[in-house]
Scaffold this motif. Structure first.
Motif, short mmCIF file in Angstrom:
data_model
loop_
_atom_site.label_atom_id
_atom_site.label_comp_id
_atom_site.label_asym_id
_atom_site.label_seq_id
_atom_site.Cartn_x
_atom_site.Cartn_y
_atom_site.Cartn_z
N UNK A 42 46.69 -40.06 29.83
CA UNK A 42 45.93 -39.83 28.65
C UNK A 42 46.82 -40.45 27.44
N UNK A 43 46.14 -41.43 26.67
CA UNK A 43 46.60 -41.66 25.50
C UNK A 43 46.77 -40.60 24.44
N UNK A 44 47.87 -40.20 23.92
CA UNK A 44 47.83 -39.01 22.84
C UNK A 44 48.32 -39.23 21.60
N UNK A 45 48.72 -40.58 21.58
CA UNK A 45 49.32 -40.94 20.31
C UNK A 45 48.35 -41.92 19.48
N UNK A 46 48.52 -42.04 18.09
CA UNK A 46 47.46 -42.87 17.34
C UNK A 46 48.09 -43.61 16.32
N UNK A 48 48.04 -55.03 19.16
CA UNK A 48 48.01 -54.73 20.50
C UNK A 48 47.27 -53.69 21.29
N UNK A 49 47.23 -53.67 22.53
CA UNK A 49 46.50 -52.86 23.40
C UNK A 49 47.11 -52.58 24.66
N UNK A 50 47.16 -51.61 25.45
CA UNK A 50 47.46 -51.35 26.76
C UNK A 50 48.77 -50.56 27.15
N UNK A 51 49.30 -50.18 25.74
CA UNK A 51 50.70 -49.67 25.84
C UNK A 51 50.56 -48.16 26.01
N UNK A 52 51.43 -47.55 26.58
CA UNK A 52 51.41 -46.02 26.81
C UNK A 52 52.18 -45.07 25.64
N UNK A 53 52.70 -45.90 24.98
CA UNK A 53 53.43 -45.01 23.59
C UNK A 53 53.63 -46.01 22.65
N UNK A 84 48.58 -48.70 9.39
CA UNK A 84 48.43 -48.86 10.93
C UNK A 84 47.19 -47.77 11.21
N UNK A 85 46.34 -48.53 12.31
CA UNK A 85 45.55 -47.62 12.63
C UNK A 85 45.44 -47.69 14.52
N UNK A 86 45.38 -46.73 15.14
CA UNK A 86 45.53 -46.67 16.80
C UNK A 86 44.68 -45.76 17.42
N UNK A 87 44.16 -46.13 18.60
CA UNK A 87 43.28 -45.14 19.37
C UNK A 87 43.19 -45.90 20.60
N UNK A 88 43.57 -44.99 21.47
CA UNK A 88 43.24 -45.39 22.93
C UNK A 88 44.19 -46.71 23.44
N UNK A 89 45.25 -46.80 22.84
CA UNK A 89 46.35 -47.72 23.08
C UNK A 89 46.00 -49.05 22.42
N UNK A 90 44.78 -49.27 21.60
CA UNK A 90 44.51 -50.23 20.79
C UNK A 90 45.08 -50.14 19.46
#
Length: 304
Positions: A182-186, A258-263, A291-297
Motif C-alpha cells: 500500500x502506498x502510504x506516502x503523498x 514519476x510513477x510506480x515507486x514505493x517511497x 509537489x502533489x503525489x498519490x498512489x505512487x503518481x
C-alpha cells in the motif's frame, strides 16, 4: 524255467523299491515342498505388498505417456488420503456424506489450501491387476488421472494377503497472489524529501507557491484518470488555459513526473538518475515549487 525267471525279476524289483524307500527321503522332500508352499502363502510372497511409491510411479508413468507433468507426493495430502481411506473401509462412506469427511474436508483438515481436488480409489483390488488399466476403463477416473492442473498428490495403501485398497487424492494448489504494498506516502512526504536532497546537493530548498500547487493538483488528477504518465502532453495545454496562462507569463515553469515507486526516496532517486530530471534536485535557479503525489503518481512543479 519261465516261472523261475519271473520270480527272479519280481524279487529284484522288490529289492530295488525297498532300497529306494530306505535310502531316498521321498517323504521328507514332500514335507519340505508342502511346508514351503504353505509359508509362501501365509507371507503373501505370491502377491507382494503395494506401496505409495509404487502407486505414484504407475500414475506418473501414465501421465508422462499422455504428455502431462508428474505429480509430487505431499506429506499433508498423505494424511488426507489416509483419513479418507479409513472412513471408506470402516464406515463404507465413499462420498464422505455420512461421516462428513469429504475429500475437500480431509484436505482442509490437513492445513492444505487447494483450488481443485480429484481422487482415485481401489477397494479389495487384486494385487496382480493393473490399477492404471482399471482407472482407464472409467472416463471420469481417467479424466482425474490425467488432469493437467493437478500438481501434488497424497496416497494411502492398505494391504491384505492377495488384495489391496488404495486412495489417491490429487490437488491443484491455490495460487497465492501477493498483496501489493500500500502506498502510504503523498505530496508532503515527497516535498520534504526533495528539499532535503536539494540542500544535500548544495542548493536552496524550494519555497511553496499556491498557484504552482494549482498546476500540480490538476496535472496529478489528469494522470490518475489516465492511469499512466503522459510524457508531459497535458502540461502545455494547461498553461495555455485562459484562467491559468498568467502563471506561465509570470514564471519560468517546469514539470517533473514519476510513477510506480514505493517511497519518496525511490522517486527522487529515479529523478536524480534520469537525464532532464536531475535539475529538480540540483537546479539552483529554481526558487519556487509545489509537489502533489498519490498512489505512487507524483507531479513536481518548479519555477523561477
Amino acid at each position: 524255467m519261465k516261472i523261475f525267471l519271473r520270480l527272479v525279476i519280481w524279487a529284484m524289483a522288490i529289492s530295488i523299491l525297498y532300497y529306494g524307500y530306505k535310502n531316498i527321503p521321498i517323504q521328507k522332500i514332500g514335507e519340505e515342498i508342502g511346508q514351503r508352499v504353505y509359508v509362501e502363502r501365509n507371507n503373501a510372497k505370491f502377491f507382494p505388498d503395494w506401496s505409495a511409491d509404487m502407486v505414484l510411479t504407475k500414475i506418473n508413468q501414465a501421465r508422462e505417456s499422455a504428455g502431462f507433468m508428474k505429480l509430487k507426493i505431499n506429506s499433508k495430502l498423505n494424511k488426507s488420503a489416509l483419513s479418507r481411506l479409513s472412513v471408506i473401509i470402516t464406515e463404507d462412506d465413499y462420498s464422505g456424506s455420512a461421516t462428513g469427511l469429504t475429500r475437500e474436508v480431509a484436505v482442509k483438515n490437513a492445513d492444505y489450501d487447494a483450488s481443485f481436488i480429484g481422487d482415485l480409489l481401489l477397494t479389495d483390488f487384486f494385487k496382480n491387476n493393473d490399477p492404471i488399466s482399471f482407472w482407464s476403463n472409467d472416463r471420469t477416473l481417467m479424466a482425474s488421472l490425467l488432469h493437467p492442473d493437478f500438481k501434488e498428490v497424497g496416497i494411502a495403501v492398505k494391504n491384505e494377503q492377495d488384495k489391496v485398497s488404495v486412495y489417491v487424492v490429487m490437488v491443484s494448489p491455490r495460487k497465492i497472489v501477493p498483496i501489493p504494498k500500500k502506498i502510504i506516502w503523498g505530496g508532503p512526504e515527497l516535498w520534504d524529501t526533495v528539499n532535503k536532497r536539494r540542500v544535500e546537493l548544495g542548493v536552496n530548498p524550494l519555497g511553496k507557491r499556491d498557484e504552482l500547487c494549482t498546476l500540480a493538483s490538476i496535472r496529478l488528477n489528469q494522470l490518475l484518470e489516465l492511469g499512466k504518465l503522459d510524457g508531459h502532453a497535458g502540461f502545455a495545454p494547461l498553461l495555455s488555459r485562459f484562467d491559468l496562462k498568467w502563471i506561465a507569463e509570470k514564471y519560468n515553469v517546469s514539470e517533473y513526473l514519476a510513477a510506480g515507486y514505493q517511497s519518496p526516496q525511490e522517486t527522487i532517486t529515479a529523478w536524480e538518475t534520469t537525464l532532464g530530471h536531475k535539475s529538480l534536485l540540483a537546479g539552483g535557479e529554481y526558487v519556487w515549487g509545489c509537489i502533489y503525489a498519490q498512489s505512487s503518481f507524483a507531479v513536481a512543479i518548479t519555477a523561477y
